[in-house]
Design a protein around this motif. Structure first.
Motif, mmCIF file in Angstrom:
data_model
loop_
_atom_site.group_PDB
_atom_site.id
_atom_site.type_symbol
_atom_site.label_atom_id
_atom_site.label_comp_id
_atom_site.label_asym_id
_atom_site.label_seq_id
_atom_site.Cartn_x
_atom_site.Cartn_y
_atom_site.Cartn_z
ATOM 1 N N ASP A 91 0.862 -1.181 0.000
ATOM 2 C CA ASP A 91 0.000 0.000 0.000
ATOM 3 C C ASP A 91 0.901 1.235 0.000
ATOM 4 O O ASP A 91 1.721 1.407 0.908
ATOM 5 C CB ASP A 91 -0.888 0.038 1.255
ATOM 6 C CG ASP A 91 -1.960 -1.040 1.271
ATOM 7 O OD1 ASP A 91 -2.135 -1.720 0.247
ATOM 8 O OD2 ASP A 91 -2.608 -1.200 2.325
ATOM 9 N N ARG A 92 0.756 2.071 -1.003
ATOM 10 C CA ARG A 92 1.541 3.308 -1.045
ATOM 11 C C ARG A 92 1.284 4.138 0.210
ATOM 12 O O ARG A 92 0.191 4.099 0.779
ATOM 13 C CB ARG A 92 1.137 4.089 -2.299
ATOM 14 C CG ARG A 92 1.995 5.304 -2.632
ATOM 15 C CD ARG A 92 1.700 5.800 -4.045
ATOM 16 N NE ARG A 92 2.020 4.735 -4.988
ATOM 17 C CZ ARG A 92 1.120 4.150 -5.775
ATOM 18 N NH1 ARG A 92 -0.154 4.523 -5.746
ATOM 19 N NH2 ARG A 92 1.493 3.189 -6.584
ATOM 20 N N ARG A 93 2.286 4.870 0.674
ATOM 21 C CA ARG A 93 2.094 5.687 1.868
ATOM 22 C C ARG A 93 0.835 6.564 1.704
ATOM 23 O O ARG A 93 0.527 7.074 0.627
ATOM 24 C CB ARG A 93 3.311 6.556 2.169
ATOM 25 C CG ARG A 93 3.708 7.551 1.109
ATOM 26 C CD ARG A 93 4.801 8.468 1.611
ATOM 27 N NE ARG A 93 5.951 7.721 2.121
ATOM 28 C CZ ARG A 93 6.717 8.146 3.131
ATOM 29 N NH1 ARG A 93 6.481 9.332 3.700
ATOM 30 N NH2 ARG A 93 7.735 7.423 3.538
ATOM 31 N N SER A 94 0.078 6.678 2.778
ATOM 32 C CA SER A 94 -1.196 7.415 2.831
ATOM 33 C C SER A 94 -2.315 6.719 2.069
ATOM 34 O O SER A 94 -3.393 7.288 1.891
ATOM 35 C CB SER A 94 -1.034 8.854 2.336
ATOM 36 O OG SER A 94 -0.164 9.580 3.180
ATOM 37 N N HIS A 95 -2.079 5.486 1.625
ATOM 38 C CA HIS A 95 -3.112 4.677 0.975
ATOM 39 C C HIS A 95 -3.257 3.369 1.749
ATOM 40 O O HIS A 95 -2.325 2.915 2.421
ATOM 41 C CB HIS A 95 -2.730 4.368 -0.469
ATOM 42 C CG HIS A 95 -2.688 5.559 -1.372
ATOM 43 N ND1 HIS A 95 -1.741 6.556 -1.244
ATOM 44 C CD2 HIS A 95 -3.475 5.923 -2.424
ATOM 45 C CE1 HIS A 95 -1.948 7.482 -2.174
ATOM 46 N NE2 HIS A 95 -2.990 7.117 -2.906
ATOM 47 N N GLY A 96 -4.445 2.775 1.652
ATOM 48 C CA GLY A 96 -4.662 1.458 2.238
ATOM 49 C C GLY A 96 -4.324 1.404 3.713
ATOM 50 O O GLY A 96 -4.744 2.256 4.499
ATOM 51 N N MET A 107 6.220 11.708 -5.622
ATOM 52 C CA MET A 107 6.667 10.590 -6.453
ATOM 53 C C MET A 107 8.070 10.151 -6.065
ATOM 54 O O MET A 107 8.367 8.941 -6.063
ATOM 55 C CB MET A 107 6.606 10.977 -7.928
ATOM 56 C CG MET A 107 6.698 9.806 -8.881
ATOM 57 S SD MET A 107 5.388 8.552 -8.667
ATOM 58 C CE MET A 107 3.918 9.472 -9.192
ATOM 59 N N ASP A 108 8.942 11.097 -5.722
ATOM 60 C CA ASP A 108 10.287 10.714 -5.281
ATOM 61 C C ASP A 108 10.218 9.828 -4.047
ATOM 62 O O ASP A 108 10.933 8.821 -3.941
ATOM 63 C CB ASP A 108 11.117 11.960 -4.966
ATOM 64 C CG ASP A 108 11.623 12.669 -6.215
ATOM 65 O OD1 ASP A 108 11.379 12.166 -7.336
ATOM 66 O OD2 ASP A 108 12.256 13.733 -6.063
ATOM 67 N N GLN A 109 9.353 10.192 -3.085
ATOM 68 C CA GLN A 109 9.246 9.410 -1.858
ATOM 69 C C GLN A 109 8.608 8.051 -2.120
ATOM 70 O O GLN A 109 9.017 7.039 -1.535
ATOM 71 C CB GLN A 109 8.455 10.169 -0.803
ATOM 72 C CG GLN A 109 8.421 9.486 0.554
ATOM 73 C CD GLN A 109 9.796 9.352 1.166
ATOM 74 O OE1 GLN A 109 10.480 10.349 1.399
ATOM 75 N NE2 GLN A 109 10.228 8.113 1.413
ATOM 76 N N TYR A 110 7.603 8.014 -3.018
ATOM 77 C CA TYR A 110 7.013 6.718 -3.374
ATOM 78 C C TYR A 110 8.095 5.785 -3.908
ATOM 79 O O TYR A 110 8.142 4.593 -3.559
ATOM 80 C CB TYR A 110 5.935 6.879 -4.444
ATOM 81 C CG TYR A 110 4.750 7.735 -4.096
ATOM 82 C CD1 TYR A 110 4.373 7.991 -2.777
ATOM 83 C CD2 TYR A 110 3.971 8.310 -5.110
ATOM 84 C CE1 TYR A 110 3.275 8.773 -2.479
ATOM 85 C CE2 TYR A 110 2.873 9.085 -4.818
ATOM 86 C CZ TYR A 110 2.521 9.328 -3.512
ATOM 87 O OH TYR A 110 1.428 10.114 -3.245
ATOM 88 N N ALA A 111 8.962 6.326 -4.770
ATOM 89 C CA ALA A 111 10.030 5.516 -5.343
ATOM 90 C C ALA A 111 11.015 5.065 -4.275
ATOM 91 O O ALA A 111 11.489 3.917 -4.285
ATOM 92 C CB ALA A 111 10.752 6.311 -6.426
ATOM 93 N N ASP A 112 11.320 5.952 -3.338
ATOM 94 C CA ASP A 112 12.245 5.586 -2.262
ATOM 95 C C ASP A 112 11.636 4.550 -1.328
ATOM 96 O O ASP A 112 12.341 3.669 -0.810
ATOM 97 C CB ASP A 112 12.651 6.839 -1.477
ATOM 98 C CG ASP A 112 13.538 7.771 -2.299
ATOM 99 O OD1 ASP A 112 13.989 7.375 -3.395
ATOM 100 O OD2 ASP A 112 13.757 8.912 -1.848
ATOM 101 N N ASP A 113 10.323 4.626 -1.102
ATOM 102 C CA ASP A 113 9.648 3.601 -0.307
ATOM 103 C C ASP A 113 9.745 2.237 -0.993
ATOM 104 O O ASP A 113 9.981 1.204 -0.343
ATOM 105 C CB ASP A 113 8.173 3.956 -0.098
ATOM 106 C CG ASP A 113 7.965 5.155 0.817
ATOM 107 O OD1 ASP A 113 8.921 5.568 1.510
ATOM 108 O OD2 ASP A 113 6.832 5.692 0.825
ATOM 109 N N LEU A 114 9.546 2.235 -2.304
ATOM 110 C CA LEU A 114 9.675 0.990 -3.060
ATOM 111 C C LEU A 114 11.098 0.446 -2.938
ATOM 112 O O LEU A 114 11.293 -0.765 -2.754
ATOM 113 C CB LEU A 114 9.303 1.237 -4.522
ATOM 114 C CG LEU A 114 9.458 0.061 -5.489
ATOM 115 C CD1 LEU A 114 8.642 -1.140 -5.035
ATOM 116 C CD2 LEU A 114 9.061 0.485 -6.903
ATOM 117 N N ALA A 115 12.073 1.335 -3.008
ATOM 118 C CA ALA A 115 13.469 0.910 -2.858
ATOM 119 C C ALA A 115 13.712 0.299 -1.489
ATOM 120 O O ALA A 115 14.405 -0.726 -1.367
ATOM 121 C CB ALA A 115 14.395 2.101 -3.078
#
Length: 275
Positions: free
Chosen positions: A56-61, A72-80
């Motif tokens: 679940d992306r941050r702030s989702h689910g 988007m940068d943070q989403y990518a870093d979370d995935l990393a």
């Protein structure tokens, strides 16, 4: 719940199904949904011997609802961080819609050392917003309307969004009210602030430079009747940048084709992975 904790202290929920020694596939979901949007794929590919993961992306689910860093940068870093904390290698990254942007920005920021293949499904790159340099994009008014609808009456807006999302306004469409209700359920699990921030992230992020970093086999799959992310400014533009990409167009297909064309999509994705 199964979570990782990122460097900024955010808890990211994820599902991890199938054999742990299988080649990992990570599925990144679209806005405003959650990992639940991928359940059928998680089961299908786990049954094929893959380790299937969706977060679940941050702030989702079920992930933490954060006030800042919904970018988007943070989403990518979370995935990393998910990939690194689970120590995944030879990963197949699959991103739908906003998730396609997340995957693309991950490559731009973190490279392909841990990545074997990429699949972008109805994805937002290279750029959704109409600009002088991107005349085929959508005007800012379209995204302002999404912001207003989400802020004013989120459940109703999400319910209404399912009509173009799944192509339910097309002749002969088989409308599932249960699927529409589940879309609302998933959307309402997320936080309003983060979802509003995410509209800017998916609409205004320019992925052109990120796409130039792709150096692994890439599938770009899109419906030519996608009413959410128009195919010409997205998939057809992406394959002009990612030279080794394979473009697959579903004639008459909608934005939610992972559901409405589930069996065909699963088979085509499996063929790409095994090719």
């Amino acid at each position: 719940m199964t979570t990782i904790t990122t460097q900024d202290g955010t808890h990211i929920f994820y599902k991890d199904w199938g054999p742990k020694d299988g080649q990992p596939i990570i599925f990144s979901h679209g806005w405003p949904l959650s990992a639940d949007a991928w359940d059928a794929q998680l089961v299908y590919f786990a049954n094929q011997g893959f380790r299937t993961i969706a977060h679940d992306r941050r702030s989702h689910g079920r992930s933490d609802q954060v006030w800042n860093n919904n970018t988007m940068d943070q989403y990518a870093d979370d995935l990393a961080e998910l990939i690194e904390q689970l120590d995944l290698k030879d990963v197949i990254l699959v991103g739908h819609s906003t998730g396609g942007g997340e995957v693309t920005r991950y490559i731009g920021r973190h490279g392909t050392a841990r990545v074997a293949k990429i699949a972008l499904i109805g994805a937002v790159p290279p750029l959704m917003l109409k600009t002088e340099a991107n005349p085929g994009g959508l005007p800012i008014d379209a995204f302002d309307g999404i912001r207003k609808g989400t802020f004013d009456n989120r459940p109703q807006f999400f319910k209404d969004l399912t009509i173009p999302f799944y192509g339910y306004n097309r002749d002969g469409a088989a409308i599932s009210e249960a699927l529409r209700d589940d879309f609302v359920r998933q959307g309402m699990m997320g936080g309003l602030k983060g979802q509003l921030d995410s509209i800017r992230a998916f609409s205004e992020s320019d992925f052109n430079e990120d796409l130039k970093q792709f150096d692994v086999p890439t599938l770009v799959l899109h419906g030519d009747d996608d009413q959410i992310v128009p195919v010409d400014a997205s998939a057809r533009a992406t394959v002009k940048i990612v030279k080794q990409a394979v473009l697959k167009i579903y004639e008459g297909a909608d934005h939610g084709l992972t559901v409405t064309h589930q069996d065909r999509f699963n088979a085509d994705l499996l063929d790409f992975i095994n090719s």
